[in-house]
Motif scaffolding. Structure first.
Motif, mmCIF file in Angstrom:
data_model
loop_
_atom_site.group_PDB
_atom_site.id
_atom_site.type_symbol
_atom_site.label_atom_id
_atom_site.label_comp_id
_atom_site.label_asym_id
_atom_site.label_seq_id
_atom_site.Cartn_x
_atom_site.Cartn_y
_atom_site.Cartn_z
ATOM 1 N N LYS A 107 24.094 -12.217 -25.370
ATOM 2 C CA LYS A 107 23.783 -11.097 -24.491
ATOM 3 C C LYS A 107 22.807 -10.111 -25.130
ATOM 4 O O LYS A 107 21.782 -9.758 -24.545
ATOM 5 C CB LYS A 107 25.096 -10.404 -24.141
ATOM 6 N N TYR A 108 23.101 -9.652 -26.336
ATOM 7 C CA TYR A 108 22.271 -8.613 -26.953
ATOM 8 C C TYR A 108 20.924 -9.155 -27.414
ATOM 9 O O TYR A 108 19.928 -8.432 -27.400
ATOM 10 C CB TYR A 108 23.030 -7.944 -28.092
ATOM 11 N N GLU B 197 23.310 0.159 -22.990
ATOM 12 C CA GLU B 197 24.248 -0.725 -23.692
ATOM 13 C C GLU B 197 23.599 -1.321 -24.938
ATOM 14 O O GLU B 197 24.230 -1.424 -25.988
ATOM 15 C CB GLU B 197 24.756 -1.830 -22.764
ATOM 16 N N LEU B 198 22.335 -1.701 -24.834
ATOM 17 C CA LEU B 198 21.628 -2.241 -25.999
ATOM 18 C C LEU B 198 21.481 -1.171 -27.086
ATOM 19 O O LEU B 198 21.669 -1.449 -28.270
ATOM 20 C CB LEU B 198 20.251 -2.775 -25.584
ATOM 21 N N PHE C 163 24.809 -0.823 -28.813
ATOM 22 C CA PHE C 163 24.997 -1.986 -29.685
ATOM 23 C C PHE C 163 24.188 -1.827 -30.975
ATOM 24 O O PHE C 163 24.686 -2.055 -32.077
ATOM 25 C CB PHE C 163 24.594 -3.280 -28.959
ATOM 26 N N MET D 58 28.786 -11.477 -32.301
ATOM 27 C CA MET D 58 27.831 -11.023 -31.309
ATOM 28 C C MET D 58 27.556 -12.160 -30.344
ATOM 29 O O MET D 58 27.508 -13.314 -30.729
ATOM 30 C CB MET D 58 26.524 -10.608 -31.989
ATOM 31 N N ALA E 122 17.524 -7.545 -26.100
ATOM 32 C CA ALA E 122 16.499 -7.128 -27.061
ATOM 33 C C ALA E 122 15.164 -7.795 -26.761
ATOM 34 O O ALA E 122 14.105 -7.167 -26.866
ATOM 35 C CB ALA E 122 16.948 -7.442 -28.492
#
Length: 187
Positions: free
Chosen positions: A4-5, A78-79, A82, A1, A9
């Protein structure tokens, strides 16, 4: 990962500047996904270029202008995608301290004890910070009330994980110090 995520978040909490995001990382995400301020700023630029976040400039009189970032609808989607995917692999602990403990038999026992005491101090400090965050999140409610009524419970659930981890770190360090004390040569 990628980072980015974690940044996306963190922005679920609402609009934030790069500085505010670095504070969010220090308090709530660093236990499982650390990032330096420089990494955060680079990632914010990439996310903005990719259309996952947008930035607006806020004029300030006595300070440089600041940029505030928010999630775009594309970023939220996108989140969400994911978050729905299973992790690619189980978590792996990489901790230099544990290698030092593994190799401690050739080291000065006093130095090893100091290292464990330092780790114990860090764990207690993190626990104290987590408890302050917990009190802020609960804001007078019981844990059950918060978990039942809060708009978002993800931050509280990850906080619970951090508290459990640091509680176990404290317990482990205390046990190691007892063991080291019993092994100390009698003078």
């Amino acid at each position: 990962m990628s980072l980015k995520y974690a940044v996306l978040a963190a922005l679920l909490e609402g609009e934030a500047s790069g500085y505010e995001l670095s504070k969010i990382f220090d308090v709530s995400l660093a236990n499982f996904w650390p990032a330096t301020p420089q990494q955060l700023y680079r990632e914010l630029e990439r996310l903005a270029q990719d259309g996952l976040i947008e930035a607006r400039v806020v004029q300030q009189e006595r300070r440089p202008n600041k940029r505030l970032f928010t999630l775009t609808e594309t970023g939220r989607r996108e989140l969400g995608a994911f978050a729905a995917e299973p992790p690619r692999r189980p978590a792996a602990l990489r901790d230099e301290f544990m290698i030092k403990i593994q190799a401690m038999d050739g080291a000065d026992p006093g130095t090893t004890r100091e290292l464990v005491e330092e780790r114990l101090s860090w764990a207690r400090g993190k626990l104290a910070r987590y408890e302050r965050v917990r009190e802020r999140l609960l804001s007078g409610r019981t844990e059950e009330e918060h978990l039942r009524e809060a708009d978002r419970i993800g931050p509280y659930l990850t906080l619970m994980g951090g508290i459990a981890l640091e509680t176990e770190n404290v317990r482990w360090c205390e046990r190691v110090l007892v063991i080291l004390g019993r092994r100390a040569p009698l003078s």
